[in-house]
Design a protein around this motif. Structure first.
Motif, PDB file in Angstrom:
ATOM      1  N   ILE A 173     -13.567  -8.762 -11.655  1.00 14.42           N
ATOM      2  CA  ILE A 173     -12.259  -9.058 -11.057  1.00 14.42           C
ATOM      3  C   ILE A 173     -12.098  -8.121  -9.868  1.00 14.42           C
ATOM      4  CG2 ILE A 173      -9.747  -9.017 -11.360  1.00 14.42           C
ATOM      5  CD1 ILE A 173     -10.225  -9.699 -14.309  1.00 14.42           C
ATOM      6  N   ALA A 174     -12.060  -8.695  -8.680  1.00 11.36           N
ATOM      7  CA  ALA A 174     -11.953  -7.905  -7.456  1.00 11.36           C
ATOM      8  C   ALA A 174     -10.496  -7.581  -7.161  1.00 11.36           C
ATOM      9  CB  ALA A 174     -12.557  -8.675  -6.277  1.00 11.36           C
ATOM     10  N   LEU A 175     -10.251  -6.358  -6.738  1.00 13.24           N
ATOM     11  CA  LEU A 175      -8.913  -5.924  -6.345  1.00 13.24           C
ATOM     12  C   LEU A 175      -8.918  -5.671  -4.844  1.00 13.24           C
ATOM     13  CD1 LEU A 175      -8.175  -3.355  -9.216  1.00 13.24           C
ATOM     14  CD2 LEU A 175      -7.797  -5.831  -9.195  1.00 13.24           C
ATOM     15  N   LEU A 176      -8.097  -6.425  -4.115  1.00  8.94           N
ATOM     16  CA  LEU A 176      -7.998  -6.283  -2.663  1.00  8.94           C
ATOM     17  C   LEU A 176      -6.578  -5.824  -2.333  1.00  8.94           C
ATOM     18  CD1 LEU A 176     -10.474  -8.184  -3.143  1.00  8.94           C
ATOM     19  CD2 LEU A 176      -9.918  -9.269  -0.959  1.00  8.94           C
ATOM     20  N   PRO A 177      -6.343  -4.511  -2.326  1.00  6.88           N
ATOM     21  CA  PRO A 177      -4.972  -4.002  -2.178  1.00  6.88           C
ATOM     22  C   PRO A 177      -4.492  -3.820  -0.741  1.00  6.88           C
ATOM     23  CG  PRO A 177      -6.451  -2.201  -2.651  1.00  6.88           C
ATOM     24  CD  PRO A 177      -7.301  -3.440  -2.631  1.00  6.88           C
ATOM     25  N   GLY A 178      -5.261  -4.289   0.233  1.00  4.78           N
ATOM     26  CA  GLY A 178      -4.850  -4.140   1.629  1.00  4.78           C
ATOM     27  C   GLY A 178      -5.647  -3.055   2.322  1.00  4.78           C
ATOM     28  N   SER A 179      -5.239  -2.747   3.559  1.00  8.30           N
ATOM     29  CA  SER A 179      -6.006  -1.792   4.360  1.00  8.30           C
ATOM     30  C   SER A 179      -5.213  -0.565   4.791  1.00  8.30           C
ATOM     31  CB  SER A 179      -6.554  -2.492   5.608  1.00  8.30           C
ATOM     32  OG  SER A 179      -5.498  -3.025   6.389  1.00  8.30           O
ATOM     33  N   ARG A 180      -3.866  -0.627   4.724  1.00  6.11           N
ATOM     34  CA  ARG A 180      -3.055   0.517   5.146  1.00  6.11           C
ATOM     35  C   ARG A 180      -2.622   1.324   3.937  1.00  6.11           C
ATOM     36  NH1 ARG A 180       0.705  -3.657   8.447  1.00  6.11           N
ATOM     37  NH2 ARG A 180      -0.446  -3.764  10.415  1.00  6.11           N
ATOM     38  N   LYS A 181      -2.442   2.614   4.137  1.00  7.29           N
ATOM     39  CA  LYS A 181      -2.121   3.500   3.018  1.00  7.29           C
ATOM     40  C   LYS A 181      -0.854   3.083   2.287  1.00  7.29           C
ATOM     41  CE  LYS A 181      -4.556   7.766   4.083  1.00  7.29           C
ATOM     42  NZ  LYS A 181      -4.460   9.208   4.350  1.00  7.29           N
ATOM     43  N   GLN A 182       0.191   2.781   3.032  1.00  4.51           N
ATOM     44  CA  GLN A 182       1.460   2.408   2.393  1.00  4.51           C
ATOM     45  C   GLN A 182       1.297   1.128   1.589  1.00  4.51           C
ATOM     46  OE1 GLN A 182       4.851   2.311   5.040  1.00  4.51           O
ATOM     47  NE2 GLN A 182       6.014   1.027   3.642  1.00  4.51           N
ATOM     48  N   GLU A 183       0.548   0.202   2.136  1.00  2.00           N
ATOM     49  CA  GLU A 183       0.285  -1.074   1.479  1.00  2.00           C
ATOM     50  C   GLU A 183      -0.483  -0.851   0.182  1.00  2.00           C
ATOM     51  OE1 GLU A 183      -0.904  -5.159   3.691  1.00  2.00           O
ATOM     52  OE2 GLU A 183      -2.395  -3.581   3.815  1.00  2.00           O
ATOM     53  N   ILE A 184      -1.521  -0.039   0.245  1.00  4.50           N
ATOM     54  CA  ILE A 184      -2.350   0.239  -0.924  1.00  4.50           C
ATOM     55  C   ILE A 184      -1.531   0.934  -2.011  1.00  4.50           C
ATOM     56  CG2 ILE A 184      -4.367   1.516  -1.762  1.00  4.50           C
ATOM     57  CD1 ILE A 184      -5.509   1.122   1.155  1.00  4.50           C
ATOM     58  N   LYS A 185      -0.699   1.880  -1.619  1.00  4.12           N
ATOM     59  CA  LYS A 185       0.163   2.577  -2.585  1.00  4.12           C
ATOM     60  C   LYS A 185       1.062   1.595  -3.324  1.00  4.12           C
ATOM     61  CE  LYS A 185       0.557   7.065  -0.240  1.00  4.12           C
ATOM     62  NZ  LYS A 185       1.464   7.957   0.524  1.00  4.12           N
ATOM     63  N   ASN A 186       1.607   0.638  -2.598  1.00  6.54           N
ATOM     64  CA  ASN A 186       2.529  -0.335  -3.195  1.00  6.54           C
ATOM     65  C   ASN A 186       1.835  -1.300  -4.148  1.00  6.54           C
ATOM     66  OD1 ASN A 186       4.697   0.717  -1.787  1.00  6.54           O
ATOM     67  ND2 ASN A 186       4.593  -0.776  -0.134  1.00  6.54           N
ATOM     68  N   MET A 187       0.537  -1.565  -3.896  1.00  7.73           N
ATOM     69  CA  MET A 187      -0.145  -2.630  -4.618  1.00  7.73           C
ATOM     70  C   MET A 187      -1.071  -2.158  -5.733  1.00  7.73           C
ATOM     71  SD  MET A 187       1.298  -4.791  -2.653  1.00  7.73           S
ATOM     72  CE  MET A 187       0.696  -6.144  -3.598  1.00  7.73           C
ATOM     73  N   LEU A 188      -1.833  -1.118  -5.456  1.00  6.46           N
ATOM     74  CA  LEU A 188      -2.962  -0.799  -6.331  1.00  6.46           C
ATOM     75  C   LEU A 188      -2.560  -0.325  -7.725  1.00  6.46           C
ATOM     76  CD1 LEU A 188      -5.986  -0.791  -6.511  1.00  6.46           C
ATOM     77  CD2 LEU A 188      -6.021   1.495  -5.489  1.00  6.46           C
TER      78      LEU A 188
END
Length: 370
Positions: free
Chosen positions: A189-204
């Motif tokens: 199961i691949a996790l693609l949480p985005g590329s920007r730090k704020q985005e990754i923090k919100n998603m991962l």
């Protein structure tokens, strides 16, 4: 000819690199100066600024960095003027690019835009600025061409460059890939949480809450080239989570399912025929502002192109452990997967055939050669 290209973010770097390759093919003596990333730099030309220097996400982050943004805009104008290009090519990234386009048009510089700003999603009045400031527009989504027709603005639908990017990549050997990244034999199961730090923090952190409930699967984070492993490491609390940087296509090609942050990655995942759940969560301020100006009934490109819900979108408060677990369970069911596969094939047909970069490069070259 002399080309000046302005691209931002990882997706702009990808599409910019393929456009540059095509420009070098149609114009053997091309000189290219650009703002972009590592992929564009690997093709050739001269890199002026890396997109990492202006990766601001959301309204609040932009406001906090206004001074830096204005300095970058001023520097960009000076650099373009000194270079004196035959054509200025913008790739997406409207917040920055449309400001430069207005100035460039007044300076008498030929302006081309590859991959339209999302005026079809919000602030449609920007179309009038685009008609005024952009000499030629090349769009990659069929419904965007129809949108511009309503405003009596003729654009060129060239197909989607992701089709070429995926078709032309080197095929991955799954056994070797798993061995080299210590992935074992579990379905991925691949996790693609985005590329920007704020985005990754919100998603991962929410995505990783799935690990304990799906122990028969291997979870793998697709690391963005713009972020170091040390940043992701703070989120990883389980041995059943692996991290692979800058190999998203290879990872998707061997994955069973994916949890994907809304953006270009949703379309990439669909073109690899991987069942997915689309996730999106922004800061409260950014979300409430966006909600007031975005007029779309979907946020993922997959659903927008198909004009129906092909993939589930978990937005803001709906993006939580309970809902995500329900939807991940659903897309692992064979019946649901078959439905999604059929929709994915229809999606690919709607995007047109191969050759978006070559078509665009040829049209640009022909227009300035006259």
């Amino acid at each position: 000819m002399k080309y000046y290209i302005l691209a931002g973010e990882a997706s702009g770097d990808l599409h910019g690199s393929n456009l540059m390759k095509a420009l070098f093919e149609v114009d053997a003596h091309a000189e290219i100066r650009f703002w972009g990333g590592d992929l564009m730099q690997s093709v050739g030309g001269t890199l002026v600024k890396h997109y990492k220097e202006r990766a601001f996400m959301g309204f609040s982050e932009v406001i906090m960095n206004l001074n830096k943004i204005f300095k970058l805009i001023a520097f960009c104008k000076e650099d373009i003027k000194a270079y004196n290009p035959d054509v200025l090519i913008f790739i997406d990234n409207s917040g920055f690019n449309l400001r430069i386009a207005k100035w460039a048009k007044q300076e008498g510089i030929t302006t081309n835009y590859y991959i339209s700003p999302q005026v079809w999603a919000s602030r449609a009045k920007r179309v009038f600025d685009i008609k005024r400031d952009i000499d030629a527009m090349y769009v990659i989504l069929p419904f965007v061409e129809d949108f511009y027709k309503k405003y009596d603005y003729k654009v060129n639908f060239v197909g989607h460059p992701l089709i070429d990017a995926i078709a032309n990549r080197d095929q991955v050997n799954e056994t070797k890939f798993r061995e080299s990244h210590n992935l074992g034999n579990k379905p991925i199961i691949a996790l693609l949480p985005g590329s920007r730090k704020q985005e990754i923090k919100n998603m991962l952190s929410v995505m990783l809450e799935m690990v304990d409930s799906f122990k028969d699967y291997q979870f793998v984070i697709a690391g963005a080239p713009s972020q170091d492993y040390s940043f992701y490491e703070t989120f990883i609390k389980s041995n059943n989570v692996k991290f692979i940087s800058n190999k998203t296509y290879d990872l998707l090609s061997i994955s069973t399912a994916a949890l994907v942050t809304s953006g270009t990655a949703t379309l990439e995942t669909a073109l690899f025929k991987i069942p997915q759940v689309v996730c999106y969560k922004a800061s409260a301020i950014s979300y409430h502002i966006a909600k007031r100006i975005i007029t779309l009934k979907f946020i993922s490109l997959v659903n927008l192109i198909m004009d129906k819900e092909v993939v589930t979108e978990l937005i803001q408060n709906d993006f939580n452990k309970k809902r995500l677990k329900q939807e991940l369970t659903r897309i692992l069911d064979e019946t649901e997967r078959k439905k999604m596969f059929l929709n994915y094939y229809e999606l690919e047909k709607a995007l047109g055939g191969k050759g978006a970069s070559k078509k665009t490069a040829q049209l640009i070259y022909n227009s300035i050669k006259k």
